[in-house]
Design a protein around this motif. Structure first.
Motif, PDB file in Angstrom:
ATOM      1  N   MET A   1      -4.021  -3.292  -7.964  1.00  0.00           N
ATOM      2  CA  MET A   1      -4.572  -2.571  -6.821  1.00  0.00           C
ATOM      3  C   MET A   1      -5.576  -3.453  -6.075  1.00  0.00           C
ATOM      4  SD  MET A   1      -4.815   0.173  -4.973  1.00  0.00           S
ATOM      5  CE  MET A   1      -3.970   1.397  -5.978  1.00  0.00           C
ATOM      6  N   ARG A   3      -8.579  -3.484  -3.636  1.00  0.00           N
ATOM      7  CA  ARG A   3      -9.616  -2.579  -3.141  1.00  0.00           C
ATOM      8  C   ARG A   3     -10.232  -3.155  -1.868  1.00  0.00           C
ATOM      9  NH1 ARG A   3     -12.209  -3.027  -8.973  1.00  0.00           N
ATOM     10  NH2 ARG A   3     -11.725  -5.150  -8.328  1.00  0.00           N
ATOM     11  N   ARG A  18      -6.977   2.742   8.202  1.00  0.00           N
ATOM     12  CA  ARG A  18      -6.629   3.618   7.081  1.00  0.00           C
ATOM     13  C   ARG A  18      -5.187   4.114   7.209  1.00  0.00           C
ATOM     14  NH1 ARG A  18      -9.736   5.934   3.326  1.00  0.00           N
ATOM     15  NH2 ARG A  18     -11.991   5.569   3.333  1.00  0.00           N
ATOM     16  N   SER A  22      -1.957   3.510   4.669  1.00  0.00           N
ATOM     17  CA  SER A  22      -1.528   4.673   3.897  1.00  0.00           C
ATOM     18  C   SER A  22      -0.088   4.486   3.414  1.00  0.00           C
ATOM     19  CB  SER A  22      -1.619   5.944   4.751  1.00  0.00           C
ATOM     20  OG  SER A  22      -0.732   5.874   5.850  1.00  0.00           O
ATOM     21  N   ASP A  25       1.063   1.519  -2.246  1.00  0.00           N
ATOM     22  CA  ASP A  25       0.524   1.805  -3.572  1.00  0.00           C
ATOM     23  C   ASP A  25      -0.497   0.784  -4.049  1.00  0.00           C
ATOM     24  OD1 ASP A  25       2.140   4.036  -3.680  1.00  0.00           O
ATOM     25  OD2 ASP A  25       3.759   3.013  -4.773  1.00  0.00           O
ATOM     26  N   GLN A  28      -5.882   0.053  -1.250  1.00  0.00           N
ATOM     27  CA  GLN A  28      -6.729   1.241  -1.228  1.00  0.00           C
ATOM     28  C   GLN A  28      -8.050   0.939  -0.530  1.00  0.00           C
ATOM     29  OE1 GLN A  28      -7.948   2.676  -5.056  1.00  0.00           O
ATOM     30  NE2 GLN A  28      -8.767   4.595  -4.257  1.00  0.00           N
ATOM     31  N   VAL A  30     -11.723   1.612  -0.188  1.00  0.00           N
ATOM     32  CA  VAL A  30     -12.720   2.198  -1.083  1.00  0.00           C
ATOM     33  C   VAL A  30     -14.102   2.310  -0.451  1.00  0.00           C
ATOM     34  CG1 VAL A  30     -11.510   1.423  -3.153  1.00  0.00           C
ATOM     35  CG2 VAL A  30     -13.240  -0.059  -2.115  1.00  0.00           C
TER      36      VAL A  30
END
Length: 216
Positions: A1, A3, A18, A22, A25, A28, A30
């Motif tokens: 992942m 971040r 964002r 989206s 997977d 992200q 944060v």
């Protein structure tokens, strides 16, 4: 992942990023900040791999923030996100330690690829800037070698050569995938293979290499 922290003084830009991220997977968001000072205040409280950093922000701009990040958080990779396309800004940010530079009008697929590339510690320059810088280099008198000059050893597959030609013509990853009837992820893989084989560091260098070696 991977971040990600967003630092931009316009909420609509942060919302747009964002939305672009989206559904991925491995990506992200944060943390968000409207200026560099807010970003630096957040970083001790949240783990971040990549910062998407605007240049023109109030209170603490992108350049000063970048310098602080390189000193205090050297493990965090910075991808500059701006509408400023002049090479002076690009050179200044890259020399200050940014790993990449993309324009705010970049497409979804290229944004994903840029973040993943920078997260791996490799440099990235968006295609539009690469093309623009190449044109400037050519206008300054740099040109492809004449027939008979020795070319660098570089073996690209037929499909990689097709992808390289389309990159050189300014098409985005999504557009190339559509033209070649394949997925964006496959095109990203071809693009990375081309960069690995040519041993260049970013899109601008890749296109310059292709032109000077007669591949385009």
């Amino acid at each position: 992942m991977i971040r990600i922290a967003l630092a931009d003084d316009h909420a609509i830009i942060r919302d747009g990023i964002r939305a672009l991220l989206s559904g991925e997977d491995d990506l992200q968001v944060v943390a968000e900040a409207s200026n560099g000072r807010q970003l630096l205040a957040l970083l001790p409280t949240v783990a971040v791999d990549v910062v998407l950093l605007d240049i023109n922000m109030p209170d603490m701009d992108g350049y000063e923030t970048l310098q602080r990040l390189r000193n205090d958080y050297p493990q965090v990779h910075v991808l500059m996100l701006s509408m400023l396309s002049h090479e002076e800004y690009i050179n200044r940010m890259l020399e200050a330690g940014a790993m990449g530079y993309v324009l705010k009008n970049v497409g979804k697929a290229e944004m994903h690829f840029a973040i993943r590339t920078v997260a791996e510690g490799r440099q990235f320059l968006c295609t539009e800037l690469g093309i623009e810088l190449l044109h400037k280099l050519c206008s300054r008198g740099e040109k492809a070698p004449v027939e008979g000059e020795k070319k660098a050893t570089c073996t690209l597959s037929r499909r990689e050569t097709e992808v390289l030609r389309l990159i050189g013509e300014g098409f985005t990853t999504s557009e190339i995938a559509e033209k070649l009837f394949t997925s964006k992820r496959t095109i990203e893989t071809h693009r990375q293979n081309i960069i690995d084989k040519t041993q260049v560091r970013n899109t601008a260098a890749l296109i310059k290499f292709a032109v000077t070696q007669g591949l385009l």
